[in-house]
Design a protein around this motif. Structure first.
Motif, mmCIF file in Angstrom:
data_model
loop_
_atom_site.group_PDB
_atom_site.id
_atom_site.type_symbol
_atom_site.label_atom_id
_atom_site.label_comp_id
_atom_site.label_asym_id
_atom_site.label_seq_id
_atom_site.Cartn_x
_atom_site.Cartn_y
_atom_site.Cartn_z
ATOM 1 N N MET A 1 0.859 -1.091 0.015
ATOM 2 C CA MET A 1 0.056 0.092 0.039
ATOM 3 C C MET A 1 1.253 1.567 0.839
ATOM 4 S SD MET A 1 -3.578 -0.766 0.177
ATOM 5 C CE MET A 1 -4.569 0.527 0.744
ATOM 6 N N PRO A 2 0.780 2.210 -0.451
ATOM 7 C CA PRO A 2 -1.053 2.207 -1.585
ATOM 8 C C PRO A 2 -0.270 1.416 -2.531
ATOM 9 C CG PRO A 2 0.353 4.742 -1.599
ATOM 10 C CD PRO A 2 1.272 3.695 -0.795
ATOM 11 N N TYR A 3 -1.218 1.112 -3.788
ATOM 12 C CA TYR A 3 -1.165 0.547 -4.918
ATOM 13 C C TYR A 3 -1.175 1.831 -5.878
ATOM 14 C CZ TYR A 3 -2.061 -3.558 -3.269
ATOM 15 O OH TYR A 3 -1.459 -4.818 -1.981
ATOM 16 N N ARG A 4 -0.414 1.520 -7.403
ATOM 17 C CA ARG A 4 -0.545 2.541 -8.251
ATOM 18 C C ARG A 4 -1.255 1.823 -9.219
ATOM 19 N NH1 ARG A 4 -0.258 5.922 -5.100
ATOM 20 N NH2 ARG A 4 -0.763 7.384 -6.950
ATOM 21 N N ARG A 5 -1.258 0.617 -9.128
ATOM 22 C CA ARG A 5 -2.178 -0.023 -10.395
ATOM 23 C C ARG A 5 -3.166 -1.268 -9.704
ATOM 24 N NH1 ARG A 5 -0.553 1.071 -15.668
ATOM 25 N NH2 ARG A 5 -1.244 -0.541 -16.455
ATOM 26 N N ILE A 6 -3.832 -1.367 -10.612
ATOM 27 C CA ILE A 6 -4.971 -2.093 -10.683
ATOM 28 C C ILE A 6 -4.103 -3.493 -9.998
ATOM 29 C CG2 ILE A 6 -6.928 -3.967 -10.743
ATOM 30 C CD1 ILE A 6 -7.522 -1.228 -9.434
ATOM 31 N N ASP A 7 -3.636 -3.848 -11.600
ATOM 32 C CA ASP A 7 -2.257 -5.024 -11.679
ATOM 33 C C ASP A 7 -1.992 -5.888 -10.693
ATOM 34 O OD1 ASP A 7 -4.419 -5.694 -13.808
ATOM 35 O OD2 ASP A 7 -2.492 -4.714 -15.572
ATOM 36 N N ASP A 8 -1.458 -4.431 -9.912
ATOM 37 C CA ASP A 8 -0.411 -4.795 -8.536
ATOM 38 C C ASP A 8 -1.150 -5.328 -7.139
ATOM 39 O OD1 ASP A 8 1.339 -3.291 -10.241
ATOM 40 O OD2 ASP A 8 1.151 -0.771 -9.140
ATOM 41 N N ILE A 9 -1.881 -5.405 -7.340
ATOM 42 C CA ILE A 9 -3.203 -5.798 -6.037
ATOM 43 C C ILE A 9 -3.054 -7.937 -6.200
ATOM 44 C CG2 ILE A 9 -5.194 -6.449 -4.888
ATOM 45 C CD1 ILE A 9 -5.925 -3.819 -5.874
ATOM 46 N N ASP A 10 -2.515 -8.036 -5.212
ATOM 47 C CA ASP A 10 -2.260 -9.383 -5.427
ATOM 48 C C ASP A 10 -3.686 -9.736 -4.136
ATOM 49 O OD1 ASP A 10 -2.637 -12.417 -5.038
ATOM 50 O OD2 ASP A 10 -0.583 -12.632 -4.288
ATOM 51 N N PHE A 11 -4.732 -10.109 -5.556
ATOM 52 C CA PHE A 11 -6.162 -10.866 -5.442
ATOM 53 C C PHE A 11 -6.061 -12.331 -4.894
ATOM 54 C CE2 PHE A 11 -7.526 -7.366 -7.355
ATOM 55 C CZ PHE A 11 -8.516 -6.242 -6.817
ATOM 56 N N ALA A 12 -5.486 -13.008 -5.033
ATOM 57 C CA ALA A 12 -5.368 -14.453 -4.182
ATOM 58 C C ALA A 12 -5.252 -14.438 -2.727
ATOM 59 C CB ALA A 12 -4.698 -15.453 -5.507
ATOM 60 N N ALA A 13 -4.053 -13.956 -2.773
ATOM 61 C CA ALA A 13 -3.815 -13.156 -1.515
ATOM 62 C C ALA A 13 -4.462 -12.551 -0.189
ATOM 63 C CB ALA A 13 -2.452 -12.995 -1.133
ATOM 64 N N LEU A 14 -5.398 -11.713 -1.622
ATOM 65 C CA LEU A 14 -6.545 -10.908 -0.447
ATOM 66 C C LEU A 14 -7.499 -11.879 -0.024
ATOM 67 C CD1 LEU A 14 -6.794 -7.662 0.546
ATOM 68 C CD2 LEU A 14 -7.876 -7.260 -2.376
ATOM 69 N N THR A 15 -8.009 -12.445 -0.860
ATOM 70 C CA THR A 15 -9.158 -13.150 -0.639
ATOM 71 C C THR A 15 -8.468 -14.115 0.195
ATOM 72 O OG1 THR A 15 -9.017 -13.986 -2.532
ATOM 73 C CG2 THR A 15 -10.380 -11.739 -2.796
ATOM 74 N N GLN A 16 -7.673 -14.591 0.865
ATOM 75 C CA GLN A 16 -8.285 -15.640 2.132
ATOM 76 C C GLN A 16 -8.901 -15.599 3.046
ATOM 77 O OE1 GLN A 16 -6.458 -18.570 1.033
ATOM 78 N NE2 GLN A 16 -5.966 -17.190 -0.481
ATOM 79 N N GLY A 17 -9.586 -14.016 3.236
ATOM 80 C CA GLY A 17 -10.197 -14.186 4.802
ATOM 81 C C GLY A 17 -9.293 -15.009 5.856
ATOM 82 N N PRO A 18 -10.285 -14.829 7.188
ATOM 83 C CA PRO A 18 -11.863 -15.152 7.566
ATOM 84 C C PRO A 18 -11.966 -13.661 6.962
ATOM 85 C CG PRO A 18 -10.622 -15.285 9.738
ATOM 86 C CD PRO A 18 -9.715 -15.424 8.840
ATOM 87 N N PHE A 19 -13.475 -13.612 6.972
ATOM 88 C CA PHE A 19 -14.151 -12.184 6.892
ATOM 89 C C PHE A 19 -15.435 -12.553 7.647
ATOM 90 C CE2 PHE A 19 -11.638 -13.288 2.530
ATOM 91 C CZ PHE A 19 -11.640 -11.145 2.103
ATOM 92 N N HIS A 20 -15.762 -11.149 8.325
ATOM 93 C CA HIS A 20 -17.090 -10.971 8.587
ATOM 94 C C HIS A 20 -18.267 -11.575 8.045
ATOM 95 C CE1 HIS A 20 -18.933 -9.939 12.738
ATOM 96 N NE2 HIS A 20 -19.602 -8.987 11.663
#
Length: 609
Positions: A1-20
């Motif tokens: 953070m902060p990201y400059r491009r959408i492509d820089d985001i690792d969504f696979a890692a981000l969505t591991q959870g757990p989530f509310h």
């Protein structure tokens, strides 16, 4: 953070959870809307922390009645106070985090947080609706980590978080060549350049060097000549396609795509914005989004966004992630738009807010407000209970578009000040998801005439409520705070007040001739759920006690059945009982204090008084 491009985001890692997880039913929730810049700066003392302990540290003392008007005693002081309301006041995410106990004890269950993403540098857009970087939190508010921490602490306190987001436009990130404020005519205007951190339009329209994070627009996927419609500002807010293509004054309209809703072709900008908001949903563990200015979006763009967000949220376990659409206009237009775009609830309906205010003040036939929920066939629904989680209701908000040129809060002047609890009670116990606008529980009046004055700084500072300076209003002993907290506790305890069908009840002064209630006076209604009736009555007369016979459901109550008062704004009435009589089918005689509220039920076992 902060990201400059959408492509820089690792969504696979981000969505591991757990989530509310999502709530079972959003009609069980009570929203509280606040502007982060105007809520808390964290410097208050004499308020109660999350555990209820009195906080002795801090520099800002509690506001007292003697402080009202202390900022406007001279014309110079008044000018300074007014000027302070035009820009950043100093509220932060950390300040909001310190007041979660206040909100929990009030009884709200979800915080609607104003936009917090990075604003155009050097501009006084404290409200948050003028975004320059969709992947960063504005430093005025704090950091991305502080947003994440706020949500985590909110969840730990039984509070959900709905983030206000903007899809329709960015901030004033570029300047037109020639006329700086061209009016929409349907044609594109030439662009001089993107603005740098000083506001000068000297950056080329296209890729912005990473050395200019405070200039242009971010993420990088938005740095294209195709991102913006570039057709100038809206002059006629109801003319098609002007209201879809034009700029909001100096806020620049984003070209989201084209085509009919069923075959919409999203632009690269829309795809980037969808991904940006999916990032915030996962990163911060949000529970919902309030989507700004849905009326001004292509229906296809709004539908694409709703579908993409719902699918993403479900993929990480948020089965009922809530999308609240701001749709100004009348009820039929709002629900038609809601159906077309696939969002979950409508907010900002002019007729709902206007009629609620007029009903609570006793100046309008109450049947008009209740008919908004009764006539479900007009919006293609068989049961009026459909409305319970499809409309967010409120009597105050931050812009009051419906009021035109003169704006003030409900409690401004008389009889609004004395009837403030009546308005909040109607909002909390009738159909829809109730929303409390910050400060309403402290009877803020918002007097002054425009948006600035209905956005007081609750923490005091230079632009405090009631034309004050230097005192905060987090007063849990305030009468309206305590009464609303009690009403919301009863709402939590009785499912009928959250999910039940709703009926405006005939009333009678003599117990013989019954008619629909007139204003001002006792206004009674019932909520019925699973064979249980809850009877609510308010008195819109602020000057005298009113006693009246009120019809109840003859199929649910035998003659002689007792109903118990589980709440009264006059404590002496609480716990009292009334007997069902064979009048107009079945009826009970209620006494309601001036500007008061009573709630009766035949099953008080789940209500703790």
């Amino acid at each position: 953070m902060p990201y400059r491009r959408i492509d820089d985001i690792d969504f696979a890692a981000l969505t591991q959870g757990p989530f509310h997880p999502s709530p079972d039913d959003w009609s069980d929730e009570v929203l509280y809307f606040l502007l982060v810049d105007r809520f808390s700066d964290g410097a208050e003392r004499g308020y109660r922390d999350v555990d209820g302990a009195l906080v002795a540290e801090g520099t800002t003392p509690p506001l007292t009645p003697a402080d009202h008007g202390n900022a406007v005693r001279t014309e110079d002081d008044a000018a300074r106070w007014r000027e302070a309301g035009a820009g950043w006041a100093g509220g932060t995410l950390a300040g909001l985090r310190s007041k979660l106990g206040y909100l929990r004890r009030l009884g709200v269950t979800a915080i609607w947080v104003s936009p917090v993403l990075k604003q155009v540098a050097g501009q006084p857009t404290y409200h948050g609706y003028a975004i320059q970087d969709f992947l960063a939190v504005d430093p005025h508010f704090g950091t991305a980590a502080e947003l994440r921490g706020l949500v985590a602490d909110a969840h730990a306190n039984g509070l959900r978080v709905i983030l206000d987001v903007v899809l329709n436009h960015a901030g004033d990130v570029f300047a037109y060549a020639g006329d700086p404020r061209p009016v929409w005519t349907g044609q594109r205007y030439p662009v001089q350049g993107l603005r740098d951190a000083t506001g000068a339009a000297v950056l080329p329209v296209g890729p912005v060097p990473a050395a200019y994070p405070d200039g242009g627009v971010w993420p990088a996927e938005l740095q294209s000549t195709a991102t913006f419609t570039g057709k100038g500002r809206i002059a006629d807010w109801d003319r098609f396609p002007e209201y879809l293509e034009g700029d909001f004054e100096n806020l620049k309209d984003i070209a989201l795509g084209e085509g009919p809703a069923d075959d919409y072709r999203p632009s690269a900008a829309l795809l980037a914005l969808v991904r940006a908001y999916q990032f915030w949903i996962a990163y911060a563990d949000l529970d919902g989004l309030r989507v700004d200015t849905v009326k001004h979006l292509d229906p296809g763009a709004a539908r694409f966004f709703a579908s993409a967000v719902h699918e993403f949220a479900q993929s990480i376990g948020k089965e009922r992630f809530y999308l609240v659409a701001e749709i100004t206009g009348d009820r039929a237009f709002a629900f038609g738009t809601l159906d077309a775009v696939g969002m979950d609830a409508a907010l900002g309906l002019a007729d709902v807010q206007d009629r609620l205010e007029g009903t609570a003040k006793g100046v309008e036939d109450p049947s008009g407000y209740f008919a908004l929920f009764r006539n479900s066939l007009q919006v293609g629904r068989e049961s009026h209970a459909w409305f319970r989680d499809k409309v967010v209701t409120a009597c105050d908000d931050h812009d009051q578009v419906r009021k035109g040129w003169w704006k003030a809060r409900f409690a401004a002047g008389e009889p609004g000040r004395r009837l403030a609890l009546v308005a909040l009670a109607i909002n909390a116990t009738t159909l829809g998801i109730p929303c409390v606008y910050y400060g309403s529980e402290q009877e803020f009046d918002g007097e002054g005439g425009n948006d600035r004055y209905i956005r007081e700084a609750m923490f005091g500072g230079e632009f405090g409520p009631f034309r004050s300076r230097g005192g905060h209003a987090f007063d849990e002993d305030h009468e309206t705070f305590r009464q609303l907290s009690d009403i919301l506790a009863v709402r939590r305890a009785l499912p009928a007040l959250r999910r039940g069908r709703q009926y405006l009840r005939p009333a009678s002064a003599d117990g013989v001739v019954f008619a629909m209630p007139a204003a001002p006076g006792v206004l009674p209604w019932s909520r019925i759920f699973a064979g249980r009736e809850v009877l609510v009555a308010v008195n819109t007369d602020p000057n005298r006690v009113r006693t009246t016979w009120v019809t109840v459901d003859a199929g649910l109550h035998a003659e002689g059945t007792l109903l118990t008062c589980v709440y009264s704004s006059e404590p002496a009435f609480a716990g009292g009982r009334v007997s069902v009589s064979a009048r107009n089918g079945r009826a009970v005689q209620l006494t309601v204090p001036p500007a008061g509220v009573v709630i009766y039920t035949d099953d008080d076992s789940s209500v703790t008084r």
